[in-house]
Design a protein around this motif. Structure first.
Motif, mmCIF file in Angstrom:
data_model
loop_
_atom_site.group_PDB
_atom_site.id
_atom_site.type_symbol
_atom_site.label_atom_id
_atom_site.label_comp_id
_atom_site.label_asym_id
_atom_site.label_seq_id
_atom_site.Cartn_x
_atom_site.Cartn_y
_atom_site.Cartn_z
ATOM 1 N N ALA A 161 0.822 -1.738 0.262
ATOM 2 C CA ALA A 161 0.063 -0.410 0.110
ATOM 3 C C ALA A 161 0.976 0.913 0.042
ATOM 4 O O ALA A 161 0.392 2.213 -0.959
ATOM 5 N N GLY A 162 2.069 1.511 1.345
ATOM 6 C CA GLY A 162 2.969 2.630 0.724
ATOM 7 C C GLY A 162 3.559 2.583 -0.440
ATOM 8 O O GLY A 162 3.374 3.518 -1.153
ATOM 9 N N SER A 163 4.328 2.121 -1.049
ATOM 10 C CA SER A 163 4.789 1.772 -2.952
ATOM 11 C C SER A 163 4.075 2.689 -3.570
ATOM 12 O O SER A 163 3.394 3.555 -3.836
ATOM 13 N N VAL A 164 2.348 2.271 -3.978
ATOM 14 C CA VAL A 164 1.524 2.317 -4.292
ATOM 15 C C VAL A 164 0.976 3.940 -4.510
ATOM 16 O O VAL A 164 1.037 4.519 -4.285
ATOM 17 N N ALA A 165 1.025 4.466 -2.940
ATOM 18 C CA ALA A 165 0.759 5.758 -2.520
ATOM 19 C C ALA A 165 1.802 6.110 -2.921
ATOM 20 O O ALA A 165 1.360 7.880 -3.358
ATOM 21 N N ILE A 166 2.232 6.338 -3.044
ATOM 22 C CA ILE A 166 3.809 7.190 -3.575
ATOM 23 C C ILE A 166 3.706 7.265 -4.560
ATOM 24 O O ILE A 166 4.193 8.748 -4.552
ATOM 25 N N ALA A 167 3.285 6.795 -5.571
ATOM 26 C CA ALA A 167 3.833 6.859 -6.850
ATOM 27 C C ALA A 167 2.615 7.252 -7.212
ATOM 28 O O ALA A 167 2.467 8.341 -8.055
ATOM 29 N N ASP A 292 4.226 2.179 -14.773
ATOM 30 C CA ASP A 292 6.054 2.120 -14.947
ATOM 31 C C ASP A 292 5.991 1.937 -13.792
ATOM 32 O O ASP A 292 7.432 0.933 -13.655
ATOM 33 N N LYS A 293 6.220 2.385 -12.976
ATOM 34 C CA LYS A 293 6.157 3.070 -11.471
ATOM 35 C C LYS A 293 5.588 1.709 -11.064
ATOM 36 O O LYS A 293 6.153 0.838 -10.664
ATOM 37 N N LEU A 294 4.264 1.126 -11.487
ATOM 38 C CA LEU A 294 3.915 0.029 -10.695
ATOM 39 C C LEU A 294 4.518 -1.464 -10.603
ATOM 40 O O LEU A 294 4.409 -2.100 -10.181
#
Length: 328
Positions: A161-167, A292-294
């Motif tokens: 969740a944190g990774s997607v939130a940052i993106a 791309d970030k995903l």
């Protein structure tokens, strides 16, 4: 015809999982049958498989709170054979067979059509973790935040969740502060869009009931002292979106941030969110998430690898998102 499924049982005090052959008649009631292509391992899935939290409420059961695939048959007016669909939460992995299988039968009221912008694999790279992150961003916006208001803190930053939130936040123009206990992931977090990375230990111990104002908003997946300290350092009329309990379910804090700084604490529930909120969240994900970030956040595993991955998730050793190819 049979299909593969990861079945959880509880022969004693511990949960056991086995790959088994299932048949259509073994599926639970529902008006839509889906041929699953991908699922994913979320923190809640890891809790379910470990037994650390009573997520699974009846045994035996196929775990997996998410899946994406193709409708095989449907008597629901909203879906037809061939539609690409996904589901997050509802009763999956609690009282209803979930996504760690090659087929599922569910209520069509639980389903959302996969946005055209995403493949079914990308939809599960997002999964409940990413959909929850989007619900959190929507809560910040509902509370009146915009990039001009100031920084946004994301706790549990290297998780799904944190990774997607940052993106998402960085793509929307926010300056993001990422809190993590894994400093070796600093480069990864900067690649996703974090402007600053801080050690989670600065937030994880008991602190002052109110502190220096540091950020306009927070997306928190950790709970306990981390959430309390994040609240204590949120700016006047800031917004904190909270959905996790990786550190704990307690809230050992003070009312001072609420009554002195008018801070809003917004709870985020992804399991039983109404269909309108789900459709809005997935529509915004299709618009705002950089695929791309995903891709940088994602690894793909097979069904047989799920129990081992779940254990590593609980140990904090998995970065980003884990997609399950149920046909691998």
């Amino acid at each position: 015809m049979t299909f593969k499924a990861l079945l959880a049982s509880k022969p004693g005090d511990a949960i056991a999982t086995h790959l088994v052959d299932f048949q259509d008649e073994d599926l639970m009631p529902g008006d839509v049958t889906v041929v699953i292509e991908y699922s994913t391992v979320n923190y809640k899935d890891a809790l379910a498989l470990s037994g650390r939290s009573p997520v699974i409420r009846q045994f035996p059961l196929i775990p997996g709170i998410d899946f994406a695939g193709i409708v095989e048959t449907s008597s629901h007016p909203g879906f037809a054979a061939g539609d690409r669909v996904l589901v997050n939460g509802w009763g999956l992995s609690q009282t209803h067979h979930g996504g760690f299988a090659q087929k599922a039968r569910v209520s069509g009221d639980w389903l959302v059509k996969v946005p055209e912008a995403f493949s079914t694999q990308q939809a599960m790279a997002i999964g409940t973790a990413g959909y929850t992150a989007m619900l959190s961003v929507l809560a910040l916006e509902h509370g009146g935040l915009s990039p001009e208001r100031g920084d946004i803190l994301v706790t549990g930053a290297s998780g799904g969740a944190g990774s997607v939130a940052i993106a998402l936040l960085s793509g929307l123009g926010y300056r993001v502060i990422a809190s993590t206990g894994r400093q070796e992931e600093t480069d990864y977090l900067h690649e996703l869009g974090a402007a600053q990375v801080i050690d989670r230990r600065t937030l994880s111990e008991a602190g002052a009931p109110i502190g220096k104002e540091r950020w306009a908003g927070v997306i928190d997946s950790v709970g306990s002292h981390t959430l309390v300290n994040a609240l204590a350092q949120t700016q006047y009329r800031g917004v904190v979106a909270a959905f996790g309990l990786a550190q704990g379910a307690d809230l050992p804090g003070s009312v001072l941030p609420f009554i002195l700084r008018n801070v809003t604490l917004a709870g985020i529930d992804s399991v039983n969110a109404p269909q309108s909120a789900r459709v809005q969240a997935w529509s915004r994900l299709a618009r705002d998430l950089d695929v791309d970030k995903l891709a940088r956040t994602t690894q793909v595993v097979g069904l047989a690898e799920v129990p081992a991955i779940a254990g590593r998730v609980l140990e904090g050793k998995v970065r980003g998102r884990t997609v399950v190819d149920v046909n691998a």
